[in-house]
Scaffold this motif. Sequence first.
Motif, short mmCIF file in Angstrom:
data_model
loop_
_atom_site.label_atom_id
_atom_site.label_comp_id
_atom_site.label_asym_id
_atom_site.label_seq_id
_atom_site.Cartn_x
_atom_site.Cartn_y
_atom_site.Cartn_z
N ALA A 59 0.83 -1.20 0.00
CA ALA A 59 0.00 0.00 0.00
C ALA A 59 0.87 1.25 0.00
N ASN A 60 2.17 1.08 -0.18
CA ASN A 60 3.08 2.23 -0.20
C ASN A 60 2.91 2.98 -1.52
N PRO A 61 3.25 4.27 -1.53
CA PRO A 61 3.04 5.08 -2.74
C PRO A 61 3.79 4.58 -3.98
N VAL A 62 4.90 3.90 -3.82
CA VAL A 62 5.70 3.43 -4.96
C VAL A 62 5.11 2.16 -5.58
N ASN A 63 4.64 1.23 -4.75
CA ASN A 63 4.17 -0.08 -5.24
C ASN A 63 2.73 -0.39 -4.86
N TYR A 64 1.90 0.63 -4.72
CA TYR A 64 0.52 0.43 -4.27
C TYR A 64 -0.19 -0.63 -5.12
N GLY A 65 -0.80 -1.60 -4.42
CA GLY A 65 -1.60 -2.63 -5.07
C GLY A 65 -0.81 -3.80 -5.62
N LYS A 66 0.50 -3.74 -5.54
CA LYS A 66 1.32 -4.84 -6.07
C LYS A 66 1.53 -5.90 -4.99
N PRO A 67 1.24 -7.15 -5.31
CA PRO A 67 1.45 -8.23 -4.34
C PRO A 67 2.93 -8.39 -4.01
N CYS A 68 3.21 -8.54 -2.72
CA CYS A 68 4.55 -8.90 -2.22
C CYS A 68 5.63 -7.86 -2.49
N LYS A 69 5.29 -6.64 -2.84
CA LYS A 69 6.29 -5.58 -3.08
C LYS A 69 6.23 -4.58 -1.91
N LEU A 70 6.41 -5.11 -0.71
CA LEU A 70 6.27 -4.30 0.49
C LEU A 70 7.50 -3.42 0.73
N SER A 71 7.25 -2.27 1.30
CA SER A 71 8.35 -1.43 1.77
C SER A 71 8.89 -2.04 3.06
N THR A 72 10.02 -1.55 3.50
CA THR A 72 10.59 -2.03 4.77
C THR A 72 9.61 -1.78 5.91
#
Length: 171
Positions: A95-108
């Motif tokens: 849900a981060n601004p860079v990868n919002y909605g992408k599965p498994c692309k979490l920020s730290t």
Amino acid sequence: MKLYIYHTNQCDPKKCTALKMGRLGMAKIIKNHYKIPRNSILLNPFAETAVSVEDRPIIEKYGIMALDCSWKQAEKVFKMTNSKNQRSLPFLVAANPVNYGKPCKLSTLEAFIAILYITNYKKDALSLLNGFKWAKTFIDVNKELLESYCGKTSKEIIQIQNEVLQKIKNR
């Protein structure tokens, strides 16, 4: 809660949640891989064991370690750490601004929130929301998944994750 981040300076410092966590005093930033606490839980997407409530004694004693590096360098960096307690996170949506909605692309930050929530340190997970306008959205987007993973063993979490992925596949 002891939160550590090995930071390799491979990202945009203005968008980096790890560096901001360090500035806010939420986590200790480590720049030398020899100083990585070996007994802490190390978040590793390549690990075969999922983080679970079973990891609470390790977390309480040694803390949690995340690596903030380029995905292209990740496998090499994980091999350098020599950590014995490597764990992966189950399926969650960024849900981060860079990868919002992408599965498994979490920020730290999202990874730390997830591990704390899953291991039933919900108050500690919620305390990480402070200072990040969008962070509550991560919990909102993943509320059902986080609740289903919370307090479960690694085997149970993997089973739940597999059921979720099967439902997504069958859509």
